[in-house]
Design a protein around this motif. Structure first.
Motif, PDB file in Angstrom:
ATOM      1  N   HIS A   1       0.855  -1.324  -0.084  1.00  0.00           N
ATOM      2  CA  HIS A   1       0.240  -0.109  -0.115  1.00  0.00           C
ATOM      3  C   HIS A   1       0.889   1.135  -0.144  1.00  0.00           C
ATOM      4  N   LEU A   2       1.781   1.104   0.875  1.00  0.00           N
ATOM      5  CA  LEU A   2       2.742   2.439   0.938  1.00  0.00           C
ATOM      6  C   LEU A   2       3.536   2.597  -0.160  1.00  0.00           C
ATOM      7  N   ALA A   3       4.235   1.587  -0.872  1.00  0.00           N
ATOM      8  CA  ALA A   3       4.963   1.337  -1.839  1.00  0.00           C
ATOM      9  C   ALA A   3       4.034   1.825  -3.108  1.00  0.00           C
ATOM     10  N   LEU A   4       3.174   1.580  -3.286  1.00  0.00           N
ATOM     11  CA  LEU A   4       2.322   2.036  -4.528  1.00  0.00           C
ATOM     12  C   LEU A   4       1.922   3.659  -4.245  1.00  0.00           C
ATOM     13  N   ILE A   5       1.821   4.238  -3.278  1.00  0.00           N
ATOM     14  CA  ILE A   5       2.022   5.722  -3.060  1.00  0.00           C
ATOM     15  C   ILE A   5       3.185   6.246  -3.102  1.00  0.00           C
ATOM     16  N   TYR A   6       4.114   5.707  -2.518  1.00  0.00           N
ATOM     17  CA  TYR A   6       5.512   6.133  -2.549  1.00  0.00           C
ATOM     18  C   TYR A   6       5.992   6.283  -4.000  1.00  0.00           C
ATOM     19  N   MET A   7       5.648   5.054  -4.990  1.00  0.00           N
ATOM     20  CA  MET A   7       6.220   5.343  -6.229  1.00  0.00           C
ATOM     21  C   MET A   7       5.196   6.258  -7.198  1.00  0.00           C
ATOM     22  N   ARG A   8       4.022   6.578  -6.664  1.00  0.00           N
ATOM     23  CA  ARG A   8       3.451   7.572  -7.435  1.00  0.00           C
ATOM     24  C   ARG A   8       3.724   8.973  -6.863  1.00  0.00           C
ATOM     25  N   GLN A   9       3.978   9.308  -5.716  1.00  0.00           N
ATOM     26  CA  GLN A   9       4.448  10.600  -5.184  1.00  0.00           C
ATOM     27  C   GLN A   9       5.740  11.018  -5.224  1.00  0.00           C
ATOM     28  N   HIS A  10       6.640   9.940  -5.373  1.00  0.00           N
ATOM     29  CA  HIS A  10       7.922  10.001  -5.160  1.00  0.00           C
ATOM     30  C   HIS A  10       8.900   9.211  -6.403  1.00  0.00           C
ATOM     31  N   PRO A  11       8.624   9.023  -7.335  1.00  0.00           N
ATOM     32  CA  PRO A  11       9.173   8.217  -8.332  1.00  0.00           C
ATOM     33  C   PRO A  11      10.749   8.352  -8.639  1.00  0.00           C
ATOM     34  N   GLN A  12      11.128   9.393  -8.028  1.00  0.00           N
ATOM     35  CA  GLN A  12      12.608   9.834  -8.478  1.00  0.00           C
ATOM     36  C   GLN A  12      13.552   8.712  -7.766  1.00  0.00           C
ATOM     37  N   GLY A  13      14.519   8.225  -8.533  1.00  0.00           N
ATOM     38  CA  GLY A  13      15.584   7.372  -7.687  1.00  0.00           C
ATOM     39  C   GLY A  13      15.074   5.892  -7.642  1.00  0.00           C
ATOM     40  N   ILE A  14      13.733   5.484  -8.184  1.00  0.00           N
ATOM     41  CA  ILE A  14      13.225   3.967  -7.975  1.00  0.00           C
ATOM     42  C   ILE A  14      13.735   3.349  -9.255  1.00  0.00           C
ATOM     43  N   ARG A  15      14.563   2.346  -9.212  1.00  0.00           N
ATOM     44  CA  ARG A  15      14.661   1.463 -10.240  1.00  0.00           C
ATOM     45  C   ARG A  15      13.611   0.393 -10.675  1.00  0.00           C
ATOM     46  N   SER A  16      13.163  -0.167  -9.431  1.00  0.00           N
ATOM     47  CA  SER A  16      12.253  -1.310  -9.384  1.00  0.00           C
ATOM     48  C   SER A  16      11.644  -1.365  -8.176  1.00  0.00           C
ATOM     49  N   VAL A  17      10.276  -2.245  -8.294  1.00  0.00           N
ATOM     50  CA  VAL A  17       9.327  -2.159  -7.287  1.00  0.00           C
ATOM     51  C   VAL A  17       8.826  -3.539  -6.989  1.00  0.00           C
ATOM     52  N   GLY A  18       9.075  -4.381  -5.858  1.00  0.00           N
ATOM     53  CA  GLY A  18       8.334  -5.657  -5.625  1.00  0.00           C
ATOM     54  C   GLY A  18       7.595  -5.533  -4.735  1.00  0.00           C
ATOM     55  N   ILE A  19       6.121  -5.926  -4.836  1.00  0.00           N
ATOM     56  CA  ILE A  19       5.004  -6.094  -3.935  1.00  0.00           C
ATOM     57  C   ILE A  19       4.712  -7.231  -3.735  1.00  0.00           C
ATOM     58  N   ASP A  20       4.453  -7.751  -2.506  1.00  0.00           N
ATOM     59  CA  ASP A  20       3.814  -8.893  -2.231  1.00  0.00           C
ATOM     60  C   ASP A  20       2.651  -9.102  -1.046  1.00  0.00           C
ATOM     61  N   GLY A  21       1.810  -9.517  -1.236  1.00  0.00           N
ATOM     62  CA  GLY A  21       0.586  -9.662  -0.564  1.00  0.00           C
ATOM     63  C   GLY A  21      -0.125  -8.156  -0.858  1.00  0.00           C
ATOM     64  N   ILE A  22      -0.731  -7.975  -1.885  1.00  0.00           N
ATOM     65  CA  ILE A  22      -0.997  -6.611  -2.439  1.00  0.00           C
ATOM     66  C   ILE A  22      -2.195  -5.890  -1.966  1.00  0.00           C
ATOM     67  N   LEU A  23      -2.096  -4.746  -1.256  1.00  0.00           N
ATOM     68  CA  LEU A  23      -3.067  -3.976  -0.761  1.00  0.00           C
ATOM     69  C   LEU A  23      -3.068  -2.576  -1.800  1.00  0.00           C
ATOM     70  N   PRO A  24      -4.152  -2.580  -2.743  1.00  0.00           N
ATOM     71  CA  PRO A  24      -4.111  -1.399  -3.609  1.00  0.00           C
ATOM     72  C   PRO A  24      -4.928  -0.171  -2.646  1.00  0.00           C
ATOM     73  N   PRO A  25      -4.185   0.973  -2.544  1.00  0.00           N
ATOM     74  CA  PRO A  25      -4.824   2.062  -1.774  1.00  0.00           C
ATOM     75  C   PRO A  25      -6.058   2.569  -2.454  1.00  0.00           C
ATOM     76  N   SER A  26      -6.263   2.355  -3.781  1.00  0.00           N
ATOM     77  CA  SER A  26      -7.565   2.854  -4.319  1.00  0.00           C
ATOM     78  C   SER A  26      -8.686   1.965  -4.212  1.00  0.00           C
ATOM     79  N   LYS A  27      -8.466   0.529  -3.432  1.00  0.00           N
ATOM     80  CA  LYS A  27      -9.695  -0.208  -2.940  1.00  0.00           C
ATOM     81  C   LYS A  27      -9.684  -0.716  -1.644  1.00  0.00           C
ATOM     82  N   ALA A  28      -8.817  -0.146  -0.787  1.00  0.00           N
ATOM     83  CA  ALA A  28      -8.655  -0.336   0.610  1.00  0.00           C
ATOM     84  C   ALA A  28      -9.834  -0.549   1.505  1.00  0.00           C
ATOM     85  N   GLY A  29     -10.122  -1.301   2.155  1.00  0.00           N
ATOM     86  CA  GLY A  29     -11.411  -1.156   3.135  1.00  0.00           C
ATOM     87  C   GLY A  29     -11.918  -2.382   3.339  1.00  0.00           C
TER      88      GLY A  29
END
Length: 521
Positions: A222-250
């Motif tokens: 959840h945090l990774a998806l927001i982080y890569m959206r708000q601060h993409p600079q310097g991120i080479r790649s992202v792994g997410i495991d057990g995925i919790l999309p912020p757009s659907k959380a609840g």
């Protein structure tokens, strides 16, 4: 916390003890983290390794320190907080220049305490791995933990799960936690994903890292998806495991996830001749038990490790749903446990249900301040009670309304948030993440906490995503599957072409087959 953490570890709990460590190995004092650096209002200072709830051998050779950041970036000149940092060196003599930063689950878990999981999985094979305590967590200062909530959760195993009287006590514990944290000067509105994402962006720059990789588990996705959206600079790649999309959380999402995980487990039993023969329809047994126990709760006593006296346990429909949500971690025994419960033997279920709540690591380690900061500002304002119940009814049409009123993992969340009283985050916090950063979306076929469908969902707007579902595995496959670990490590070497060949050799679990109850056919 009063709610159940998104990453449930109670069924696999181990004893906890606190300790301090200072990196002393051959990599201690090397480039990353070796000197104090400042960026804007943030500053990294080398120092001792952060406290962890239990010993973490992986920190023996770590370089450590603290990142100091504003508590609330909207208030220049306001209070500063510190976040513990540990950098575990790569095992290779010549490591790759782009390290991996680990985002912990929860919300409320401490990343430094998860170092063993990351290193045991080989994540530091040829890259340094960086762990930073998210704001408010165990090794941060302040740590927004509330032992009174943990103690209530332990007592609550002897209460009817969804009863109004339990709700009143639940909310009372949450209010006491809030009053305690506010009394210590915490700005509870500052413990959220926007501030945490900025913390990680500051850490990368303060450590002098041009480019790094991100790996998040459970809530950390959840945090990774927001982080890569708000601060993409310097991120080479992202792994997410057990995925919790912020757009659907609840609540609706947790019901959908529970359905997927339960169905995956029950399907595996149906495809196993011995399991199917002995337990021909565990799904129907489970749903029948939920209805029966909600109408007539069962009370028993069980022995729990570390407790000198037997513990009273009450099992109603809501308790059974939440038990199974985490019991997919011990999937081999689930059909047998349900069958025994159906034949008047609740001990196996009760022992697991109580064991997670009463294990030593359940006390004083989770940041309720961070958890409620996220739930109450980013989730609850953007989903109505009716929408949550509709999501439950869609997933489990046979469940009574009293069960559907409390989504798994999020018990009494709305009244809790009413007393937590933090402002809603901007609606943009619920935006989908659109990015061309290479992303590995990992899920487990038995994941009842963040369903496997979340992988394809987030990949729709991630143009360079690889979606992998590891069959027969529960929430956070990196923790339980050697295959998932191999895929993750290969991904960071080749972010657009990870090696998934190990999936072909995976086999279903060998389900426990118990003796038949007297008088049954």
């Amino acid at each position: 916390m009063a709610t159940t953490a998104m990453l449930v570890t109670g069924l696999l709990a181990t004893p906890a003890g606190a300790e301090h460590r200072t990196g002393t190995g051959p990599f201690a004092g090397a480039s990353i983290g070796a000197v104090a650096r400042s960026v804007g209002d943030a500053r990294f200072e080398p120092g001792p390794c952060p406290q962890t709830p239990e010993p973490v051998d992986a920190l023996d050779t770590a370089r450590c320190g603290t990142l100091t950041v504003p508590e609330n970036r909207a208030e220049p000149g306001g209070r500063q907080i510190t976040l513990g940092v540990a950098i575990v060196p790569a095992a290779a003599a010549n490591p790759k220049p782009d390290p991996i930063v680990w985002l912990a689950g929860g919300p409320g878990d401490d990343a430094v305490g998860e170092a063993k999981m990351a290193i045991d999985g080989g994540l530091n094979r040829d890259r340094d791995v960086i762990f930073m305590s998210q704001r408010g967590t165990y090794s941060a200062d302040p740590a927004l933990t509330c032992r009174n909530i943990d103690e209530f959760n332990a007592r609550a195993v002897g209460l009817v799960y969804g009863a109004p009287s339990t709700e009143r006590l639940h909310v009372k514990a949450t209010r006491a936690c809030r009053d305690q944290l506010v009394g210590r000067g915490a700005d509870l509105s500052a413990y959220n994903d926007t501030e945490s994402a900025a913390d990680y962006a500051d850490l990368r720059v303060a450590l002098g890292i041009d480019q790094w990789n991100v790996f998040g588990i459970s809530y950390g996705t959840h945090l990774a998806l927001i982080y890569m959206r708000q601060h993409p600079q310097g991120i080479r790649s992202v792994g997410i495991d057990g995925i919790l999309p912020p757009s659907k959380a609840g609540s609706a999402l947790t019901w959908s996830s529970a359905r997927q995980g339960f169905d995956g487990l029950f399907k595996a039993c149906a495809e196993d001749p011995a399991c199917h023969r002995r337990y021909p329809n565990p799904s129907a047994t489970f749903e029948r038990l939920v209805r029966k126990l909600e109408a007539h709760p069962v009370t028993t006593t069980v022995k729990v490790p570390g407790r000198p006296k037997p513990v009273k346990v009450v099992l109603d429909g809501g308790a059974l749903v939440n038990w199974l949500t985490s019991a997919t971690h011990v999937a081999e025994g689930v059909p047998r446990s349900l069958d025994e419960l159906a034949h008047g033997k609740p001990q196996r279920v009760a022992e697991q249900w109580a064991g997670g709540k009463l294990s030593p690591q359940a006390f004083g380690t989770s940041s309720h301040g961070l958890a409620y900061g996220i739930f109450c500002s980013e989730w609850v304002p953007y989903e109505s009670r009716a929408e949550g119940i509709r999501g439950g009814r869609k997933a489990f049409p046979s469940f009574p309304r009293s069960v559907l009123a409390q989504a798994p993992q999020l018990t009494f969340l709305r009244p809790d948030c009413a007393v937590w009283n933090v402002p809603a985050a901007p609606p943009s916090i619920r935006d989908v993440t659109r990015s061309d950063i290479p992303t590995l979306a990992l899920s487990g076929g038995f994941d009842a906490q963040t369903g496997a469908d979340n992988g394809p969902y987030v990949a729709r707007t991630l143009s360079r995503a690889t979606v992998v579902t590891v069959p027969y595995e529960p929430h956070v496959v990196f923790a339980t599957s050697r295959c998932a670990q191999e895929i993750a490590v290969s991904f960071f070497d080749r972010p657009t072409a990870p090696d998934t060949g190990c999936l072909a050799g995976l086999e279903p679990p060998r389900f426990e087959i118990g003796p038949r109850a007297p008088g049954s056919r």
